[in-house]
Scaffold this active site. Sequence first.
Site, PDB file in Angstrom:
ATOM      1  N   CYS A 113      -6.151  -3.465   0.906  1.00 12.18           N
ATOM      2  CA  CYS A 113      -5.281  -3.135   2.046  1.00 12.18           C
ATOM      3  C   CYS A 113      -4.647  -1.751   1.913  1.00 12.18           C
ATOM      4  O   CYS A 113      -4.189  -1.175   2.899  1.00 12.18           O
ATOM      5  CB  CYS A 113      -4.194  -4.191   2.202  1.00 12.18           C
ATOM      6  SG  CYS A 113      -4.877  -5.817   2.521  1.00 12.18           S
ATOM      7  N   HIS A 258       0.585  -1.194   7.167  1.00 14.10           N
ATOM      8  CA  HIS A 258      -0.594  -2.048   7.109  1.00 14.10           C
ATOM      9  C   HIS A 258      -0.230  -3.375   7.780  1.00 14.10           C
ATOM     10  O   HIS A 258       0.832  -3.931   7.527  1.00 14.10           O
ATOM     11  CB  HIS A 258      -1.004  -2.257   5.652  1.00 14.10           C
ATOM     12  CG  HIS A 258      -1.869  -3.446   5.469  1.00 14.10           C
ATOM     13  ND1 HIS A 258      -3.049  -3.598   6.165  1.00 14.10           N
ATOM     14  CD2 HIS A 258      -1.735  -4.568   4.713  1.00 14.10           C
ATOM     15  CE1 HIS A 258      -3.597  -4.748   5.831  1.00 14.10           C
ATOM     16  NE2 HIS A 258      -2.824  -5.354   4.961  1.00 14.10           N
ATOM     17  N   ASN A 288      -5.298  -9.312  10.176  1.00 14.64           N
ATOM     18  CA  ASN A 288      -5.248  -8.341   9.077  1.00 14.64           C
ATOM     19  C   ASN A 288      -6.675  -7.820   8.860  1.00 14.64           C
ATOM     20  O   ASN A 288      -7.561  -8.583   8.485  1.00 14.64           O
ATOM     21  CB  ASN A 288      -4.712  -9.057   7.828  1.00 14.64           C
ATOM     22  CG  ASN A 288      -4.654  -8.160   6.604  1.00 14.64           C
ATOM     23  OD1 ASN A 288      -5.297  -7.121   6.547  1.00 14.64           O
ATOM     24  ND2 ASN A 288      -3.900  -8.591   5.609  1.00 14.64           N
TER      25      ASN A 288
END
Length: 331
Positions: A113, A258, A288
């Site tokens: 990420c 993020h 995500n």
Amino acid sequence: MNRARITGTGMYVPEKVVTNFDLEKLMDTSDAWIRERAGIVERRFTESEIGTAGLAYEAAKIALQNARLEPKDIDFIIFATLSPEYQFPGSGVLLQEKLGLPGIPALDVRNQCTGFIYGLAVADQFIKTGMYKRIMLVGAEIHSNGLDFSTRGRDVAVLFGVGAGVAIVEPSADPDRCILSSHLHADGRFAKELYVENPGSLHTPRLTKEMLDTESVCPFMNGRQVFKHAVVRFCEAIEECLVANNVSPEQVKLVIPHQANQRITEAVAHRFGYSMDRVFSNIHKYGNTTAASIPIALHEALMEGKIEQGDYVVLVAFGSGFTWGSVLLRW
Ligand SMILES: CC(C)(COP(=O)(O)OP(=O)(O)OC[C@H]1O[C@@H](n2cnc3c(N)ncnc32)[C@H](O)[C@@H]1OP(=O)(O)O)[C@@H](O)C(=O)NCCC(=O)NCCS
């Protein structure tokens, strides 16, 4: 010394929309649980063999257009993903081939990420030294074929989606419009809090029938531990880039975190006293998308007119590793 600037962005998500209600049909979950715990309403999946570099190629065409460049102008590719087509080589060379750029270097970044932030820090350094002049930085991810869609895997499977984002990084002609600083961190003591164990080089053979029958070939996540660390590290990383540049939280026009979980984003906003219109969120649409989430969010923020010339913008991420980091930009 050159300063670096993002001169164009692009994004691509596949057409197939998968709602929480679609996931209800596969596992014991509910639209209400997913919305409440993560803020996700739908995500994109792919069933085609477009591949991670194929997604990136679609986003790259838009980014090149926005930067008013052609593929041949690119002299370096940085590709962040945790879901490459092959164990090796990485997706960077596959994108290079699609762009028709034999010979130019392609660097693969494996920081999950935080991959886009690590990649942007690397791009910034190469531009500063003058070694490269037109860098294509990619975050692209395919999760839809790597998750456990039975009830056993529901804590992870409902969170992730497919997408790609690209940023073109070039020297800045205007010293006031640039990447001001980047800040990277990692703590390997937490490597197994969010990871995919198999297939890997620890075991001989690397892949067995037994592994396929367990969840060890899909992501494992200690959700509560990740959540707790994420909130702390997001806040620290934002603070770090602001202090380094003597910029106050009030001066920041937009924070682009993020997209891990809407509750994490809200906790971070609360800590800095930001209203939610100053902390970008699109997790409800895409879930995500790990390394792709920041470049997709940056592109959407630009398209929605949320960033104007001269604005301070913070990019910040946390993820598996654990890894985390931030970048402060003056747009
Ligand atoms: C995953 C996450 C949403 C779970 O939320 P949570 O509030 O911590 O929930 P818990 O893990 O405590 O689970 C609560 C209950 O929901 C259940 N549950 C887990 N996933 C579920 C799902 N998809 N649907 C329905 N119930 C679910 C659990 O089994 C548990 O049930 P129990 O109380 O009977 O044991 C949250 O921990 C999180 O967002 N963590 C960080 C994730 C992240 O950002 N990852 C990427 C990092 S970059």
